[in-house]
Design a protein around this motif. Structure first.
Motif, PDB file in Angstrom:
ATOM      1  N   ASN A  57       0.673  18.969  -3.976  1.00 16.64           N
ATOM      2  CA  ASN A  57       0.566  18.111  -2.794  1.00 16.64           C
ATOM      3  C   ASN A  57      -0.142  18.819  -1.647  1.00 16.64           C
ATOM      4  O   ASN A  57      -0.902  18.197  -0.907  1.00 16.64           O
ATOM      5  CB  ASN A  57       1.950  17.599  -2.378  1.00 16.64           C
ATOM      6  CG  ASN A  57       2.373  16.405  -3.198  1.00 16.64           C
ATOM      7  OD1 ASN A  57       2.072  15.273  -2.855  1.00 16.64           O
ATOM      8  ND2 ASN A  57       3.044  16.663  -4.316  1.00 16.64           N
ATOM      9  N   ILE A  58       0.068  20.115  -1.520  1.00 16.42           N
ATOM     10  CA  ILE A  58      -0.661  20.895  -0.511  1.00 16.42           C
ATOM     11  C   ILE A  58      -2.158  20.808  -0.814  1.00 16.42           C
ATOM     12  O   ILE A  58      -2.968  20.584   0.094  1.00 16.42           O
ATOM     13  CB  ILE A  58      -0.161  22.355  -0.481  1.00 16.42           C
ATOM     14  CG1 ILE A  58       1.265  22.405   0.070  1.00 16.42           C
ATOM     15  CG2 ILE A  58      -1.095  23.239   0.352  1.00 16.42           C
ATOM     16  CD1 ILE A  58       1.964  23.741  -0.126  1.00 16.42           C
ATOM     17  N   ASP A  59      -2.515  20.954  -2.082  1.00 17.84           N
ATOM     18  CA  ASP A  59      -3.915  20.829  -2.488  1.00 17.84           C
ATOM     19  C   ASP A  59      -4.453  19.437  -2.184  1.00 17.84           C
ATOM     20  O   ASP A  59      -5.553  19.281  -1.656  1.00 17.84           O
ATOM     21  CB  ASP A  59      -4.082  21.104  -3.983  1.00 17.84           C
ATOM     22  CG  ASP A  59      -3.974  22.564  -4.357  1.00 17.84           C
ATOM     23  OD1 ASP A  59      -4.053  23.428  -3.464  1.00 17.84           O
ATOM     24  OD2 ASP A  59      -3.809  22.838  -5.571  1.00 17.84           O
ATOM     25  N   LEU A  60      -3.701  18.405  -2.547  1.00 21.81           N
ATOM     26  CA  LEU A  60      -4.155  17.029  -2.342  1.00 21.81           C
ATOM     27  C   LEU A  60      -4.373  16.723  -0.868  1.00 21.81           C
ATOM     28  O   LEU A  60      -5.234  15.915  -0.509  1.00 21.81           O
ATOM     29  CB  LEU A  60      -3.160  16.038  -2.948  1.00 21.81           C
ATOM     30  CG  LEU A  60      -3.037  16.076  -4.473  1.00 21.81           C
ATOM     31  CD1 LEU A  60      -1.883  15.192  -4.939  1.00 21.81           C
ATOM     32  CD2 LEU A  60      -4.344  15.654  -5.140  1.00 21.81           C
ATOM     33  N   LEU A  61      -3.603  17.370  -0.015  1.00 23.22           N
ATOM     34  CA  LEU A  61      -3.739  17.196   1.439  1.00 23.22           C
ATOM     35  C   LEU A  61      -4.804  18.117   2.031  1.00 23.22           C
ATOM     36  O   LEU A  61      -5.027  18.109   3.237  1.00 23.22           O
ATOM     37  CB  LEU A  61      -2.393  17.443   2.117  1.00 23.22           C
ATOM     38  CG  LEU A  61      -1.293  16.419   1.788  1.00 23.22           C
ATOM     39  CD1 LEU A  61       0.073  16.947   2.197  1.00 23.22           C
ATOM     40  CD2 LEU A  61      -1.598  15.083   2.440  1.00 23.22           C
ATOM     41  N   GLU A  62      -5.435  18.927   1.160  1.00 18.37           N
ATOM     42  CA  GLU A  62      -6.489  19.882   1.558  1.00 18.37           C
ATOM     43  C   GLU A  62      -5.982  20.896   2.583  1.00 18.37           C
ATOM     44  O   GLU A  62      -6.688  21.293   3.500  1.00 18.37           O
ATOM     45  CB  GLU A  62      -7.738  19.157   2.078  1.00 18.37           C
ATOM     46  CG  GLU A  62      -8.432  18.287   1.049  1.00 18.37           C
ATOM     47  CD  GLU A  62      -9.044  19.031  -0.129  1.00 18.37           C
ATOM     48  OE1 GLU A  62      -9.127  20.275  -0.109  1.00 18.37           O
ATOM     49  OE2 GLU A  62      -9.445  18.349  -1.084  1.00 18.37           O
ATOM     50  N   LYS A  63      -4.735  21.333   2.413  1.00 15.94           N
ATOM     51  CA  LYS A  63      -4.157  22.389   3.246  1.00 15.94           C
ATOM     52  C   LYS A  63      -4.287  23.709   2.498  1.00 15.94           C
ATOM     53  O   LYS A  63      -4.500  23.741   1.286  1.00 15.94           O
ATOM     54  CB  LYS A  63      -2.678  22.106   3.542  1.00 15.94           C
ATOM     55  CG  LYS A  63      -2.394  20.742   4.152  1.00 15.94           C
ATOM     56  CD  LYS A  63      -3.030  20.584   5.492  1.00 15.94           C
ATOM     57  CE  LYS A  63      -2.709  19.215   6.076  1.00 15.94           C
ATOM     58  NZ  LYS A  63      -3.444  18.958   7.293  1.00 15.94           N
TER      59      LYS A  63
END
Length: 144
Positions: A57-63
């Motif tokens: 989810n961190i990846d999907l949010l580009e964080k």
């Protein structure tokens, strides 16, 4: 992913969808587009999900994930690790590390478990691995 891929983390998960509950927890903890490894693991524990799901989810949010608890990445300056090789690795510790290797590498989860078993910090265990030239792979959050 390579340094050139920075900012394109969602590409690692082409079929995945953002979990709104996890996304909200990430938003509460992130600053300037970054979230610490410790905060990501705390979210996983609080929401009873595996760390890799929070990492996705961190990846999907580009964080970006920073301040790896093992000292492997995300410590200013960004290009260096926060750990240095241990001067002398005790024989018992070296043997325990070598016994936990899979294909010559130590997983992040195995490193955490071993640090707990040996009653030492995660970064000290990483320091021993650095001295033994053993790579720690398969980040629990999926960062490496």
């Amino acid at each position: 992913m390579t340094h050139e891929d920075a900012g394109h983390y969602a590409a690692k998960h082409p079929e995945a969808k953002i979990d709104s509950q996890i996304a909200e927890a990430i938003a509460d903890k992130e600053k300037n587009g970054r979230i610490t490894c410790a905060a990501a693991h705390a979210i996983a524990k609080k929401l009873s999900v595996p760390p890799h799901v929070v990492g996705m989810n961190i990846d999907l949010l580009e964080k970006r994930i920073h301040f790896c608890q093992m000292g492997l990445f995300g410590h200013p300056p960004e290009t260096v690790k926060a750990i240095t090789p241990m001067e002398r690795v005790p024989q018992e510790l070296e043997q325990a590390i070598r016994d936990a290797l899979i294909d010559g590498k130590l997983t992040c989860k195995a490193a955490w478990d071993l640090a707990d078993k040996m009653q030492m910090s995660k970064s000290d265990l990483a320091s021993a691995c650095e001295a033994l030239e053993i790579k720690i792979k398969k980040c629990q959050l999926g960062a490496f």
